[in-house]
Design a protein around this motif. Sequence first.
Motif, PDB file in Angstrom:
ATOM      1  N   PHE A   1      23.350  56.886  42.041  1.00  0.00           N
ATOM      2  CA  PHE A   1      23.194  55.633  41.308  1.00  0.00           C
ATOM      3  C   PHE A   1      23.082  54.454  42.244  1.00  0.00           C
ATOM      4  O   PHE A   1      22.485  53.435  41.894  1.00  0.00           O
ATOM      5  CB  PHE A   1      24.343  55.451  40.334  1.00  0.00           C
ATOM      6  N   HIS A   2      23.647  54.567  43.433  1.00  0.00           N
ATOM      7  CA  HIS A   2      23.520  53.490  44.395  1.00  0.00           C
ATOM      8  C   HIS A   2      22.061  53.248  44.731  1.00  0.00           C
ATOM      9  O   HIS A   2      21.586  52.113  44.758  1.00  0.00           O
ATOM     10  CB  HIS A   2      24.299  53.855  45.660  1.00  0.00           C
ATOM     11  N   VAL A   3      21.362  54.355  44.970  1.00  0.00           N
ATOM     12  CA  VAL A   3      19.946  54.211  45.309  1.00  0.00           C
ATOM     13  C   VAL A   3      19.183  53.581  44.160  1.00  0.00           C
ATOM     14  O   VAL A   3      18.360  52.684  44.344  1.00  0.00           O
ATOM     15  CB  VAL A   3      19.347  55.594  45.650  1.00  0.00           C
ATOM     16  N   VAL A   4      19.474  54.044  42.960  1.00  0.00           N
ATOM     17  CA  VAL A   4      18.789  53.507  41.787  1.00  0.00           C
ATOM     18  C   VAL A   4      19.096  52.032  41.610  1.00  0.00           C
ATOM     19  O   VAL A   4      18.231  51.209  41.329  1.00  0.00           O
ATOM     20  CB  VAL A   4      19.236  54.297  40.543  1.00  0.00           C
ATOM     21  N   ALA A   5      20.363  51.696  41.776  1.00  0.00           N
ATOM     22  CA  ALA A   5      20.776  50.319  41.523  1.00  0.00           C
ATOM     23  C   ALA A   5      20.280  49.383  42.604  1.00  0.00           C
ATOM     24  O   ALA A   5      20.199  48.173  42.395  1.00  0.00           O
ATOM     25  CB  ALA A   5      22.303  50.251  41.433  1.00  0.00           C
ATOM     26  N   LEU A   6      19.972  49.950  43.763  1.00  0.00           N
ATOM     27  CA  LEU A   6      19.491  49.116  44.864  1.00  0.00           C
ATOM     28  C   LEU A   6      18.240  48.357  44.448  1.00  0.00           C
ATOM     29  O   LEU A   6      18.028  47.209  44.839  1.00  0.00           O
ATOM     30  CB  LEU A   6      19.155  50.038  46.041  1.00  0.00           C
ATOM     31  N   LYS A   7      17.432  49.039  43.613  1.00  0.00           N
ATOM     32  CA  LYS A   7      16.198  48.375  43.160  1.00  0.00           C
ATOM     33  C   LYS A   7      16.524  47.157  42.331  1.00  0.00           C
ATOM     34  O   LYS A   7      15.807  46.175  42.322  1.00  0.00           O
ATOM     35  CB  LYS A   7      15.376  49.348  42.306  1.00  0.00           C
ATOM     36  N   LYS A   8      17.628  47.254  41.577  1.00  0.00           N
ATOM     37  CA  LYS A   8      17.994  46.117  40.733  1.00  0.00           C
ATOM     38  C   LYS A   8      18.803  45.087  41.509  1.00  0.00           C
ATOM     39  O   LYS A   8      19.158  44.053  40.973  1.00  0.00           O
ATOM     40  CB  LYS A   8      18.879  46.612  39.573  1.00  0.00           C
ATOM     41  N   GLY A   9      19.143  45.438  42.736  1.00  0.00           N
ATOM     42  CA  GLY A   9      19.959  44.519  43.511  1.00  0.00           C
ATOM     43  C   GLY A   9      21.432  44.618  43.194  1.00  0.00           C
ATOM     44  O   GLY A   9      22.220  43.726  43.477  1.00  0.00           O
ATOM     45  N   LEU A  10      21.823  45.759  42.601  1.00  0.00           N
ATOM     46  CA  LEU A  10      23.232  45.915  42.271  1.00  0.00           C
ATOM     47  C   LEU A  10      23.907  46.724  43.347  1.00  0.00           C
ATOM     48  O   LEU A  10      23.280  47.490  44.049  1.00  0.00           O
ATOM     49  CB  LEU A  10      23.383  46.702  40.968  1.00  0.00           C
ATOM     50  N   GLU A  11      25.212  46.570  43.389  1.00  0.00           N
ATOM     51  CA  GLU A  11      25.959  47.394  44.314  1.00  0.00           C
ATOM     52  C   GLU A  11      26.772  48.398  43.512  1.00  0.00           C
ATOM     53  O   GLU A  11      27.474  48.039  42.575  1.00  0.00           O
ATOM     54  CB  GLU A  11      26.903  46.495  45.120  1.00  0.00           C
ATOM     55  N   VAL A  12      26.614  49.653  43.857  1.00  0.00           N
ATOM     56  CA  VAL A  12      27.395  50.676  43.173  1.00  0.00           C
ATOM     57  C   VAL A  12      28.268  51.349  44.212  1.00  0.00           C
ATOM     58  O   VAL A  12      27.774  51.840  45.213  1.00  0.00           O
ATOM     59  CB  VAL A  12      26.478  51.736  42.529  1.00  0.00           C
ATOM     60  N   ILE A  13      29.537  51.336  43.989  1.00  0.00           N
ATOM     61  CA  ILE A  13      30.404  51.881  45.028  1.00  0.00           C
ATOM     62  C   ILE A  13      31.639  52.508  44.403  1.00  0.00           C
ATOM     63  O   ILE A  13      32.023  52.187  43.283  1.00  0.00           O
ATOM     64  CB  ILE A  13      30.794  50.772  46.021  1.00  0.00           C
ATOM     65  N   TRP A  14      32.229  53.364  45.143  1.00  0.00           N
ATOM     66  CA  TRP A  14      33.427  54.039  44.692  1.00  0.00           C
ATOM     67  C   TRP A  14      34.609  53.482  45.475  1.00  0.00           C
ATOM     68  O   TRP A  14      34.651  53.537  46.688  1.00  0.00           O
ATOM     69  CB  TRP A  14      33.261  55.547  44.935  1.00  0.00           C
TER      70      TRP A  14
END
Lengths: 151, 778
Positions: free
Chosen positions: B145-158
Amino acid sequence: MEVACLQRRFIDLTATIFQQEILDSQFTQLQQLQDESSPNFIHEVVSLFFQEAEKLLNELSKALDQQIVDFKKVDAHVHRLKGSSASIGARRVKDVCIAFRSCCEENNKDGCIQHLQQVNQEYYLVKSNLEDLLKLEKQILASGGSIPTMK
Amino acid sequence: MMDVVLSLLSLMIIGVIVGSFVVLQLLNRSLIQEAFLRASLIKQKEAIQQAERKSMNKSLAFASASHDVRTSLAGITGLVELCRLDATPNSKLDRHLEQMNTCASQLLGIVNSVLDTSKVEAGKMQLEEIEFDMAQVLEESVDIFHVVALKKGLEVIWDPCDCSVLKCSNVKGDCRRLKQILDNLLGNAVKFTSEGHVVVRAWAKKPSLENFKLPSKHEIRFRSILSHLSRCLWKDEDHYANMDILNPIQRDLDSIEFIFEVDDTGKGIPKEKRASVFENYVQVKEQTTRGHEGTGLGLGIVESYVRLMGGEISIKEKEPGEKGTCFRFNIFLKSSDTSLDSEENINSPLHPRNMSVIDPQLAKKNMTVQSKIRAMTFKRGLQMEGIHSLLLVQGETKEIMQRWMESLGVKVWAIDHYKLLYPSLEKIKNSLCAFAKPDSVSRGISFARTTSFNYNKEHEECSSSRYVANRNLPLTTKELLKKPSFSGPSTCILIIIDLSSGNMSEIYSMLKNFNSSIHNIQCKIVWLASSNTPAADLSSSNQEKCDLILQKPLHGSRLYDLLKLLQEFGGTSEDDQQGIQIMNTTQEPQQSSELGSSMDNKNFLSNSFGSQSSQHIYKTSGLRYGMDGDRPLSGMNILLVEDAFVLSVIAKNILLKLGATIEYAENGLDAVELVTKALQEASDKHNGATQPEGDLKHLPYDIILMDCEMPIMNGYEATRKIREEEKYYGLHIPIIALTAHATPEEARKSILAGMDFHLMKPLKINELLEAINNAYQN
């Protein structure tokens, strides 16, 4: 012959072999042990196996030919055959050996002879498959290709 | 008179005729109506049958379509594999292909799961029980999901919170379904968030005695009476079973409770819709679904899965003023972490405890051992005091890093802008030296600690602590010019810099200047790269002083790498020898960064999937001979006792590959002779000086691999004899039995004979390593 064609044949043959459980994952482990430091590892191990198996099969048919069969000796031979076939991953040979051993325990001569025939069959099956496989490998390497690895 | 009667009669007859006519008409009408009704009934029945047939056809069509889908997916997987053969390992291409592979297998999982939904609805769902690594599952899902969210400019982290998940990560349970739950929640979070971040938090709680009350004797009696009563009264087997269901989890002392939160900063769900979100089996529709579509499972299914695993899911209230949604759920899983206890890792200074980790190839095959070792590392934490850390990172990563490091006892300095790098480094240095030399305090440097230290380890919502920017502090040239030389205790600085922080060349020069000015301080530099870091930056960072390059998102296995780096500082370990080694190897990182600058050299720790398939650059080891990446057993002398020639050749090859030296005996008798001779020689050498028991240095063999069934003398007999011999010298050589069967009887026999561990033939590399590991931990 074209490298890609050889490789495809190799993949097909490998797939069939594994599907029919002629060889199992133990063989894959052995393949992974072969590398630059021991490039002929598989060849060595396989030849050793053939030698030992054929010797054992001879001994077995001699032992079962006797009037009075020494089942303990037969059992010992089958045990060894089971061990070596398991160690290179010859699954079907190993399975027949397991059944063979129970016949020995029951001192069942006819059953033993039957199983010996089965073992012979399975052994020749695995032998011819392995020989084909190794030949294909050699051909691929000779024409400059690389051996496709299966997961 | 007769006329009246006649007319009456005729009237009656006419009446009857008319009446019957009317009745006939009515009958007719009703007959017609009945005919109509019958016809419509038949039509309805036909319609029902048609509808049923349609749905049957639908499921059949879907089943056959799913076969095709599966075939195509298998095709894709196969082709990806073929591509991977051509890709250089650990390059960007390879990583992308690996992710593609994972996506394809996820798709496969989706197809299977949609077929599962019908099972769930029928209430016949069975949970699987396989061992898996929780940390890895979390990491994989979040990475995708991090890779996917990168396009939206979001940060996904655990966010590892208190690292409890990393400490007890090996569990048994339904990995696939858990992944589906996580993917669904994460997918929703990413879909509904257009800016900000998505954080996954996880804790593990061992069920404490408070959580479940052990029933007192009275309660048990009461419960059994009740169940007996219910059985008599209701003659219902199910009812009795229900009583048991009341305490399934509590009965299982082995189970761990995992609590998860998926927190996003998106649109949020209004209170009135919160209940219905779980009820609908259809996914909440979103007009603008770009990119990742979600798993197709509704939150309803998620809820069913969570409930099946013994937990509950709910939407948590956020602080007022914070937008977004936070889903919180807990599940119970059995722990499979039984072989590594905290007491075991303390008393083995020279033992090759860490060997399985460093090998890249074997690590792939060696996952459970590896994750156990990881868990151990996290439990150990940091022994060293006085480490400072400087973070030049943005966003959530910064918060999480800071919290984690502070919980480890590291002092954290965080800055926002790369221009502040040099001044803050100076500040740290000065603070360190102020620590060392009391009189330097009189220089009058007053700098406020720029970070607000959150020492509470309880998880809170992201604290909105504002960092007092370095910019506000007085920077006098006096401070910068003063370069004190001090001979205080060596302290360490860890610098973590995001490669997208700005002008890299300026940063490099600042770091160079700083490096030249420090003497006693160890300084390590970690670079953070992400998938869209330009390759040029990566290669140049490689050439500069660099200890570690990590991929974002910074979690899971990368935290582990970071932790190991921190542990290297000042030789944090139970062993002085190790410490000396580490001191000497601080020069190594310099060397290795000069060796080769290609992307897939040893320095590059990429692999966003947690498997340690690249080599680590730090060669510090727990093994006395220093360790090479490939050879965890190097330096070990192993005696192989095996009669079957084929097996012995294979075993020899395996052991040689692992770096051990081998001696070979064909049967038990030869083995006993070899061991006796070797023991005698060893003791002669040391002239009978009393050795401490179990002292490794004087063992003739580090391990004996003993086949059980051999001619002349079998394995059990040989072991017995060897143990007798050992008594004279007070030694104990670990003996591992190789058996053809794995029956408990064989196990008993081997233990009675004196063996330490047993393995099944044929020899498997990871089992062998695990056995050796275990043998050395006792």
